[in-house]
Design an enzyme around this catalytic site. Structure first.
Site, PDB file in Angstrom:
ATOM      1  N   THR A   1       0.891  -1.162   0.000  1.00 56.01           N
ATOM      2  CA  THR A   1       0.000   0.000   0.000  1.00 56.01           C
ATOM      3  C   THR A   1       0.922   1.202   0.000  1.00 56.01           C
ATOM      4  O   THR A   1       2.023   1.139   0.561  1.00 56.01           O
ATOM      5  CB  THR A   1      -0.938   0.052   1.227  1.00 56.01           C
ATOM      6  OG1 THR A   1      -0.138   0.102   2.411  1.00 56.01           O
ATOM      7  CG2 THR A   1      -1.858  -1.157   1.292  1.00 56.01           C
ATOM      8  N   HIS A   2       0.510   2.266  -0.658  1.00 56.93           N
ATOM      9  CA  HIS A   2       1.369   3.456  -0.783  1.00 56.93           C
ATOM     10  C   HIS A   2       2.721   3.101  -1.408  1.00 56.93           C
ATOM     11  O   HIS A   2       3.710   3.794  -1.164  1.00 56.93           O
ATOM     12  CB  HIS A   2       1.615   4.113   0.586  1.00 56.93           C
ATOM     13  CG  HIS A   2       0.368   4.437   1.357  1.00 56.93           C
ATOM     14  ND1 HIS A   2      -0.187   5.690   1.368  1.00 56.93           N
ATOM     15  CD2 HIS A   2      -0.431   3.670   2.137  1.00 56.93           C
ATOM     16  CE1 HIS A   2      -1.262   5.685   2.152  1.00 56.93           C
ATOM     17  NE2 HIS A   2      -1.437   4.472   2.617  1.00 56.93           N
TER      18      HIS A   2
ATOM     19  N   SER B   1      16.894   0.020 -27.355  1.00 57.65           N
ATOM     20  CA  SER B   1      17.216   1.433 -27.458  1.00 57.65           C
ATOM     21  C   SER B   1      18.106   1.657 -28.670  1.00 57.65           C
ATOM     22  O   SER B   1      18.961   0.831 -28.983  1.00 57.65           O
ATOM     23  CB  SER B   1      17.947   1.883 -26.190  1.00 57.65           C
ATOM     24  OG  SER B   1      18.670   3.075 -26.425  1.00 57.65           O
TER      25      SER B   1
ATOM     26  N   LYS C   1      19.672  -1.962 -23.191  1.00 61.55           N
ATOM     27  CA  LYS C   1      18.312  -1.733 -22.724  1.00 61.55           C
ATOM     28  C   LYS C   1      17.294  -2.748 -23.250  1.00 61.55           C
ATOM     29  O   LYS C   1      17.352  -3.156 -24.401  1.00 61.55           O
ATOM     30  CB  LYS C   1      17.841  -0.329 -23.152  1.00 61.55           C
ATOM     31  CG  LYS C   1      18.527   0.814 -22.441  1.00 61.55           C
ATOM     32  CD  LYS C   1      18.213   0.878 -20.955  1.00 61.55           C
ATOM     33  CE  LYS C   1      16.769   1.161 -20.677  1.00 61.55           C
ATOM     34  NZ  LYS C   1      16.329   2.500 -21.017  1.00 61.55           N
TER      35      LYS C   1
ATOM     36  N   ASN D   1      13.189  -2.504 -22.926  1.00 64.08           N
ATOM     37  CA  ASN D   1      12.199  -1.569 -22.395  1.00 64.08           C
ATOM     38  C   ASN D   1      10.794  -2.152 -22.412  1.00 64.08           C
ATOM     39  O   ASN D   1      10.419  -2.834 -23.355  1.00 64.08           O
ATOM     40  CB  ASN D   1      12.229  -0.285 -23.210  1.00 64.08           C
ATOM     41  CG  ASN D   1      13.553   0.437 -23.065  1.00 64.08           C
ATOM     42  OD1 ASN D   1      14.147   0.435 -21.996  1.00 64.08           O
ATOM     43  ND2 ASN D   1      14.025   1.027 -24.151  1.00 64.08           N
TER      44      ASN D   1
ATOM     45  N   GLN E   1     -21.779  14.260 -35.925  1.00 58.72           N
ATOM     46  CA  GLN E   1     -20.904  13.526 -36.843  1.00 58.72           C
ATOM     47  C   GLN E   1     -19.560  13.222 -36.190  1.00 58.72           C
ATOM     48  O   GLN E   1     -18.902  12.227 -36.512  1.00 58.72           O
ATOM     49  CB  GLN E   1     -20.688  14.340 -38.120  1.00 58.72           C
ATOM     50  CG  GLN E   1     -19.685  13.710 -39.079  1.00 58.72           C
ATOM     51  CD  GLN E   1     -19.587  14.464 -40.378  1.00 58.72           C
ATOM     52  OE1 GLN E   1     -20.592  14.702 -41.049  1.00 58.72           O
ATOM     53  NE2 GLN E   1     -18.395  14.881 -40.737  1.00 58.72           N
TER      54      GLN E   1
ATOM     55  N   LYS F   1     -18.208   9.680 -34.342  1.00 60.62           N
ATOM     56  CA  LYS F   1     -17.686   8.434 -34.926  1.00 60.62           C
ATOM     57  C   LYS F   1     -16.175   8.261 -34.753  1.00 60.62           C
ATOM     58  O   LYS F   1     -15.711   7.189 -34.374  1.00 60.62           O
ATOM     59  CB  LYS F   1     -18.089   8.347 -36.392  1.00 60.62           C
ATOM     60  CG  LYS F   1     -19.482   7.730 -36.564  1.00 60.62           C
ATOM     61  CD  LYS F   1     -19.954   7.708 -37.972  1.00 60.62           C
ATOM     62  CE  LYS F   1     -20.404   9.072 -38.421  1.00 60.62           C
ATOM     63  NZ  LYS F   1     -21.461   9.701 -37.597  1.00 60.62           N
TER      64      LYS F   1
END
Lengths: 466, 466, 466, 466
Positions: free
Chosen positions: B156-157, B278, B284, B286, B323, B326
């Site tokens: 929590t938190h 990357s 990396k 990601n 219109q 849509k």
């Protein structure tokens, strides 16, 4: 400053500006009644399950009942240092009862407690709002009844299009409000779910009975997953969405009332009691109430956006960001309920000006579609008929005449299939009367619709055929 | 440039930039299939009701069927000058059939036609999305099964709070997705309402049978008020709200996946197939997919906001502002369906690292609540126990020790009620096992929940107990 | 499938649905021109700084120039597997040049590259939009000139309030558009900041010269912090906010044009070229263009909301969520520029009906404030005068008379200070003429304002006194 | 109930629920000080211009001054029946002074009066907020100074990317806050425009001097068009947009503080005074302040959306919808100012844990880019180098080694151009030191940036080079 109930592990004291920033007591005190009801149910369950002593349970219940009385009597002092309504009440309980008061928070957390309070609050308000909408529907239906045969121009693109019954126009709103009621009613099944027993996030080690708590509080269901129970705010998002849609509906009627009460239309007059004047222009009577309702649509939609943004990307389970949900919710509830109620009053007291509506039936060639339909009955394909009438309209406009003021010879120039009975189709009254297709504006259709609406308003929602 | 079907009354030609600005063909061509289905049902009804000749009806149906084939084969040429898909198809029909084609538009308007098309489209997509969500629930349940006994810290938190089962955490999302399904399912009753027969706004003079059209198209209900039928966009607003809530749910899981796949957590590894690298940093990997899903939450909520704003203050009945609904709707549907599907793939292919989760169970005093509960069983009021444990934690933190590494003597300094069995309550495994309250994280509760979820996923929604 | 430029570290291949979901090439190809301009500037700088060989620099520049030609000629094939426009172009460069092409990405990352591309794009579009707004202002000023002496009712609360010049009303919009220009112009100082050289997030080890790149691209400033350079999207948020305000302004004028072209007002007629007809009602001429502009306000505000939500809570530096910024931005730019341009066309071609405006000056007691002002000049306190006129209006309304149709005796019943010259203050023309306070509606004030606006439209914004 | 100042023309009384719904006194009483300042300036101008008698002017000024004292002393009784703060004060003035009080409202309307009040209020708050931001910048710069040589991992996609200085990261926020200050400062030129003298909408017949009023109130500019003056709310929209951007910035830092104070990162510890505990979990210390700041981002963006929606499609000039602007504005001001101030306190009191940051520099191959750059200096094209390093990383990961733990032989398998000095490029410290490109993270760049920021914070905004 009162001692924090969680201060055991802390060395420093909370900064005063932090206290002000984080305290929710200024707004969640509104949940006092729900908080106490939840705590009473919780205490009874703890006693029934043998988690606390029955006598202790009784003392806690009595203490909470007395605190409720204090609050109702305005004798309760809310100390901002206590952070929130839950701590304010528990702290008062302990002040009254001593050690026993410290047992109330067994097997629960503020995380499930606040979720319960908000659900209790919202369930009640939603039921109230459904009733408010019934009141609004009733006002609309009554007004429709009073003016059941009044014809007005129907508009598309704010251009006069075809003649319709004023009652038919009002009943379009009845459909919206009925859907609003339905949506709210459906959402209750997700609101009336008791989260108590989820504790902080993982359930509890005590042998609790969440179903007993739910039953005492009148909630038919209990949470199924403890993490979800403390982090779920779907029921608030749902309500905010439904409230936004309600406000959109009201804003459309508000816009129409503003237009209709403008001199240029003059279709209605607002009651003096629902209008205000100008501090500078002595002649003004302004449609303040519909203007404010229209404006408040932004407010409610803004709350919805705020809530979505708060919840976006929040990891499970509880995060303090969620404290922000309450002010959005409270103001949404207050705004939408007041708007629905005021609109009902406005509709109920509206003065309708049939003669202005009648005057507006001229000059817009409102029966042009009827003439095209007529030509179809004489064998023309619709598109061909449409074009012939378009040319006829252009001619009539140039002559400054209504379609029914043209001679048959003039009409025949453009619409070779026309016969003398074409004039029968150009009359405004006949145009309305002929639109007797289901859901159409013909008087018999509208009479049926009014009857149905009246019957529904009195019915339980679940009995209605949606 | 093709002739406008409504040009009869006009003198000037449409400006080219105006044509580009007002044409919806670039996006509503997506409704071609629905438009043709609606037109076929309409034509059959016109013939059945004797409004057009049966043979004409047959020719129109055949013509439309052929146009559908052309579109599916990519042979159909969309002429932007034709404004919208309705005109594009009708114009092609007349080009093929001559005069008979001009009869199709009898007793209807583009106002009710486009409302029907969008409803047909959305009903199908909503059913697809409910199925997508079932797929996602299945992926989640399977992953939970695979790691049914893995313990992780519950947060929590974003602070470690209590130990929970990883499966229990996943099942919190199952609750959200189940509510998402429910909401979508309920909204269908308001989407599957046929508006055809409302014509422009007032119904029609022809003896149509709207119920027959609805039945042919598989819609259980017919509009009740013609003005409402052409101006109602509630079903789109409702969907946009439900889609926003779905995206909020996905964004929460996305955030967690991003956190968990960060080096600092290391709880999961995303499949290579769901990550990218990357252009500059060779090391990396990601979490692009969850990041994009999280980002797209803004997109969907933005559409909801846009739609509410479009509708705010619009007078009845149809206005061209509508219109705009849509593009908002189409992109919402595409975004939410792709996001749900990709998330299912991600969950299905996730590598879980139980050892990293286990390592994270240390250092956060995760069984402090258990110790407080223990002290309650020894007679301490919860608040007193809470404070005693708080002090114990502060001491342990100073010593750089876990709670279970303290000696009983050390514990007794702060918690005089503790006895040797306190250590039994400080174990992570026991903490999880003890939370066997309903909806809690204990293994038997989670096993039950998994079974129930599995059963539900295969069930018709209406059979489920919500 | 093309090889990913970052694939060195990966084992699995990207899933096809993932590729579709994550690829931005379908929309960021729009940045091809900017991407190439940035790359050319980058390559030249690399060569100047000795990071690559001058001859290599020349070959890269030539290669990029040729690719630009290919793209402009429509000969360039965009392979979705290449993820984005940056990779598409670099990959093509390497295909053409071999090893040398692989040197272009030295000392930069896609993170700073894409930020540069978007800034180049937006700077140009903002300058275009400022010019569009100048065009709109010009159209407004011209229309005001054409009808400089036309009087219409001024409204508050959509109730007739006081007579004003039509030109004065138009000039209120000129103020809005001028502020719109100012805001856009100010934001350019934050948009025209070159981020190239920030590399991934931390700067680079190569001895680059970011200022030289900025100078070549016409940007007066260079980023100051590399993390900020790659994660800052303020310039997009700012633009989205300004665009939303522009749309709010246009929506207000659109609403007025829709009202004014309704039969009930009849103040203006839209040009046939800016209106469309109905597929069913042959007589209709609908204000489609202002309706669509009004509707598109929701679209643009929705994008702003989406962007804010995307950025909320994002940790530094670059996150893939940011890829979502582009579609929001592109559609915002397109929508607002088209709306401004179309509105200019509409205003330019508007037919004004002074006689309808004149007719509307009756019946609203529009000179009641003048009568109160008159009574003040005769010594009454304003509040007293206001009340006396209020009573007079009520009497006149009951009599069905205009104020100027009352007799002095009748007036004296309510306003004892009135003398025969009161009638001089009740005339519509005098009312307008008397409001010669600064910024007021008197003809000389409006003439001055028109002159000033004309002068400003031709001026550089920085020379204007805001 | 007090008599309405506009009641002359009305027959019915205002309904009580309508009064509650339309009254703004509960929130606009906050504008009392501004309202009185405006009225004093107005009264002086009226006297100077001979519109009222100088002695009357003096009495009015004295009366208003006394009312201000009453309000400040809490002695003023706000009667809700008086609708708004303007009427409450004017009514009290007349109660004190008799007839003279009724002269104050000469030559003005509530429409221009309220616009003035809000502009006075906002101008002051914006200046306060600019100062708040200076305080936040100062706190950030001080913290950066204190830890000037601390290295931490820089992140993209929440994956460790490259080593950076902690101070460099903090300075990224300094750039954001500087832009925030700039935007606010620029907007003041549009806020400090006096609308007084526009009267209801059309100017006034009295020989007023609006410039004198503006000068007395410290506003450099006067409105240019009276309709615009009473209907313009751009300055509020602008502020709401700027406030939303500020909150987005704060939310990003809040997110980072939440992450960094999680056990998994452990980079910082929040001061006890800025955190709170748990009612159930005795060990918890929660980052409540950053969580609330992050959550309040939704609140502020929601207000922006609400305001845009209110203004969308409003015809000129004043409409009652505009009353809704105030609550949105007030709460936006309060929220953003409190959030900035609390964030400053949080930053000022933050405990930084350099050892945790240092520990996080391992395991992410953070110098992989440096190795690629190194290979480029040895002649490899960047893309080739990138791929070679990618393969090296994959190998090292398989071996469970850092790059710098590989042998040269191992490296040469993948990167044939490497020589012994490659290890010099693999060190974390060297990586940071080498990024000395402008705006990069090298210590000398960061030192310069810190010096510049410090200098700027003390400077007038207009002297800064943006």
């Amino acid at each position: 400053m009162a001692q924090k109930p969680w201060s055991g592990r802390f060395e420093g004291k909370t900064d005063q500006s932090v206290e002000d920033f984080t305290s929710s007591l200024s707004f969640d005190r509104r949940l006092a009644r729900q908080d106490i009801a939840g705590s009473i149910a919780h205490a009874r369950m703890l006693a029934q399950q043998g988690i606390i002593d029955p006598a202790e349970g009784d003392r806690i219940v009595a203490g909470l009942t007395e605190i409720r009385r204090e609050i109702e009597a305005g004798e309760f002092e809310f100390d901002p240092a206590l952070e929130d309504i839950h701590m304010a009440i528990e702290s008062r309980l302990t002040a009254r009862l001593g050690e026993v008061g410290k047992k109330l928070h067994t097997a629960r957390s503020r995380n499930d407690q606040v979720a319960l309070d908000v659900r209790l609050y919202l369930a009640e308000e939603v039921e109230g709002l459904i009733a408010d909408l019934a009141g609004l529907r009733l006002a609309g239906v009554r007004l429709a009844h009073l003016h059941q045969n009044v014809i007005m121009p129907g508009y598309t693109h704010l251009q006069r299009a075809q003649p319709i019954l004023f009652a038919h126009h009002l009943l379009a709103y009845d459909e919206m409000w009925r859907r609003d009621q339905m949506r709210l009613d459906e959402s209750l099944s997700r609101t009336k779910v008791s989260p108590l027993g989820a504790a902080a996030l993982a359930g509890t080690t005590f042998p609790i009975d969440p179903a007993a708590v739910a039953a005492e509080l009148g909630f038919p269901r209990v949470f199924r997953n403890s993490l979800d129970a403390v982090s779920d705010r779907d029921f608030i998002l749902e309500f905010a969405a439904h409230a936004s849609i309600i406000m959109v509906h009201l804003s459309r009627l508000a816009e129409e009332l503003i237009l209709w009460s403008a001199s240029e239309f003059g279709f209605v007059a607002l009651p003096d009691a629902y209008a205000t004047g100008s501090s500078i222009m002595p002649q003004k009577k302004n449609p303040d109430v519909p203007e404010l309702i229209r404006g408040k649509t932004g407010r409610v939609a803004g709350h919805l956006m705020g809530l979505l943004m708060i919840l976006k990307g929040l990891p499970l389970a509880y995060n303090r960001d969620l404290q922000e949900d309450k002010e959005h919710l409270f103001d949404t509830v207050d705004t939408v309920r007041a708007s629905v109620t005021l609109m009902a009053g406005l509709v109920e007291n509206l003065t309708v000006r049939p003669e202005a509506m009648a005057a507006a039936l001229h000059g817009g060639f409102l029966t042009a579609t009827d003439m095209a339909d007529y030509l179809v009955t004489k064998g023309a394909p619709f598109r061909t008929a449409h074009e012939q009438v378009g040319n006829t309209v252009r001619f009539a406009e140039g002559q400054g005449k209504e379609l029914w003021e043209l001679s048959l010879t003039e009409i025949l120039q453009f619409a070779p299939g026309a016969e003398p009975d074409v004039f029968d189709w150009l009359s405004i009254e006949n145009s309305v009367a002929r639109r007797r297709s289901p859901g159409g504006t013909a008087p018999e259709r509208v009479a049926e619709a009014l009857e149905r609406a009246e019957a529904e308003i009195g019915l339980n929602l679940h009995e209605q055929d949606i």
